[in-house]
Design an enzyme around this catalytic site. Structure first.
Site, mmCIF file in Angstrom:
data_model
loop_
_atom_site.group_PDB
_atom_site.id
_atom_site.type_symbol
_atom_site.label_atom_id
_atom_site.label_comp_id
_atom_site.label_asym_id
_atom_site.label_seq_id
_atom_site.Cartn_x
_atom_site.Cartn_y
_atom_site.Cartn_z
ATOM 1 C CG HIS A 1 34.520 42.596 41.153
ATOM 2 N ND1 HIS A 1 34.810 43.536 40.564
ATOM 3 C CD2 HIS A 1 33.258 41.934 40.390
ATOM 4 C CE1 HIS A 1 33.898 43.660 39.436
ATOM 5 N NE2 HIS A 1 33.089 42.749 39.763
ATOM 6 C CG ASP B 1 28.483 34.992 39.757
ATOM 7 O OD1 ASP B 1 29.044 35.847 40.587
ATOM 8 O OD2 ASP B 1 27.449 34.702 39.464
#
Ligand code: IMP
Ligand code: MG
Length: 332
Positions: free
Chosen positions: A44, A14
Site C-alpha cells: 500500500h 493495485d
C-alpha cells in the site's frame, strides 16, 4: 452502534486503494482501520506531504494516528512485521496503535521456502509464503499470533467500537473463488470477508470500490498473455503509469479496462461509491478504449469515454451512488 465502511479492490490489486483509505482516514471520522485478508503480499502506497510511504502488512490508519488492526483472516511474518514496525517508528508514527488479532496465522520460513520453490515460478506469486501458510491454517496445523511471546504486547482485545474502516488487500479477481484459479491469492478479497473482523453485515454502511481506467496484472495469469507486453500502446500506458509492483518490483501487464468484469465485480461487491483512478495516464497517452460485451470500444476523447463508463455502470449497478474519476495520485 458500530458503523463500518469498507474499501475493496475491484480488479487484480493495485487499484489505488491506499489513496482512498488515506483520504478517508485523514477525515478524522474513524476509530479503527482494519485489514481483513492477506499478508505482506500486499503493498500500500500512501503519499503524505509529498513523501511516499509504503506498508505491506500494517493498515494505513497508522499514518493518521488511528488504531490499526491486523484481522484474524490475515497472515503475518514476524521478521517482516518487525521491519515494518521499525520503519514506521523511524518515520515518527505511533506503533502503539498497531494491534494483531490473536487468531491471525504466522507465516514461517518453511512457508516462504515452499512458495519460492514451488509456486513463485508456476503461478507468479509474491513468494511471501502466503499459500503455504493458509494451507496450514486450513489443515488446522498452523501457528497463531496468540502463541508468539514477542507479539503479546500487540495482541488485539478483539473489540471494535465507533466508526470502523476496513482496508482491502489485493482485489476481486485475485479472490480464491472469483479469480482465474489457480492464478489467485489464498484469501478472500471481497467485502463479505471483512465481517471476519467481528461485526454483522448489517453494520456495513458504505463500500468504496477501487478501480483503474485500465487493467493491470502482476504475476502469471493466462487472461493476461505475454503478448500484452509487446503492444507498444499498452507499454506506453505501463511506463506513464509506472506500473511496477510495490512488493515485487515486477513489470505489470497492462490491458484495456474490461468493463464486463468491472460491472460484475461492482455488482457482487455491493459497491456504493466507485473511484476510478489514473485517468490522467490515459490522457497523457491519448488513447481511450475499453472492452465491453467482449469487444474493444474506441473513444475520441476522455470525456466521452468517461460518460460511456458512467452510463454502463449506472444502468447495471443499482447500488452505486457516486462515481468519481481521479486524475491525481494523491487524492480524489
Ligand atoms: P500470492 O498472494 O503471493 O500467493 O500471489 C498470488 C497471485 O496474486 C499472484 O499472481 C500475485 O502477483 C498476486 N498478488 C498478490 N498480492 C497482490 C497485490 O497486492 N497486488 C497485486 N497482485 C497481487
Ligand atoms: Mg497494492
Amino acid at each position: 452502534m458500530l458503523k463500518v465502511d469498507i474499501c475493496c479492490g475491484l480488479a487484480w490489486g493495485d487499484e489505488a486503494k491506499g489513496k482512498i483509505v488515506a483520504k478517508l482516514a485523514k477525515s478524522g471520522h474513524y476509530d479503527f482501520v482494519c485489514r481483513w485478508a492477506g499478508g505482506n503480499n500486499a503493498g500500500h502506497t500512501v503519499i503524505i506531504n509529498d513523501k511516499k510511504y509504503f506498508t505491506h502488512l500494517i493498515p494505513s490508519g497508522i499514518f493518521y494516528g488511528i488504531k490499526s488492526i491486523i484481522g484474524p483472516n490475515c497472515v503475518l511474518n514476524l521478521k517482516w512485521f518487525k521491519e515494518e514496525l521499525n520503519y514506521l517508528k523511524q518515520n515518527g508514527f505511533d506503533i502503539n496503535l498497531i494491534k494483531i488479532s490473536p487468531k491471525s496465522h504466522i507465516v514461517l520460513d518453511k512457508h516462504i521456502e515452499e512458495d519460492k520453490q514451488k509456486l513463485y515460478k508456476s503461478q507468479g506469486t509474491t513468494a511471501r509464503g502466503i499459500a503455504p501458510c493458509y494451507s496450514d491454517k486450513y489443515k488446522r496445523c498452523g501457528i497463531r499470533a496468540e502463541s508468539i511471546e514477542e507479539l503479546k504486547e500487540f495482541l488485539w482485545d478483539e473489540k471494535l467500537y465507533g466508526n470502523v474502516l476496513c482496508e482491502g488487500a489485493q482485489g476481486f479477481w485475485l479472490d480464491t473463488n472469483y479469480g482465474n484459479y489457480p492464478y489467485v491469492t489464498s484469501s478472500h478479497t471481497l467485502p463479505y470477508d471483512a465481517c471476519s473482523l467481528g461485526f454483522p453485515p448489517q453494520y456495513i454502511n458504505k463500500i468504496y470500490g477501487a478501480a483503474k481506467i485500465y487493467d493491470t496484472r502482476s504475476g502469471i495469469d493466462p487472461d493476461f498473455p505475454e503478448e500484452l507486453l509487446k503492444d507498444p500502446k499498452l507499454l506506453s500506458i505501463a511506463d506513464k503509469g509506472q506500473e511496477y509492483g510495490v512488493t515485487t518490483g515486477r513489470r505489470r501487464k497492462v490491458n484495456w479496462l474490461n468493463l464486463d468484469k468491472l460491472v460484475k465485480s461492482i455488482q457482487i461487491s455491493g459497491v456504493t461509491d466507485l473511484v476510478i483512478s489514473k485517468v490522467d495516464i490515459l490522457e497523457k497517452v491519448g488513447l481511450y478504449k475499453f472492452i465491453y460485451n467482449n469487444s474493444i470500444h474506441n473513444f475520441i476523447n476522455l470525456d466521452i469515454m468517461k460518460q460511456s463508463i458512467t452510463k454502463i455502470i449506472n444502468s447495471n449497478c443499482s447500488l452505486v451512488k457516486n462515481i468519481i474519476f481521479s486524475d491525481n495520485p494523491k487524492t480524489f
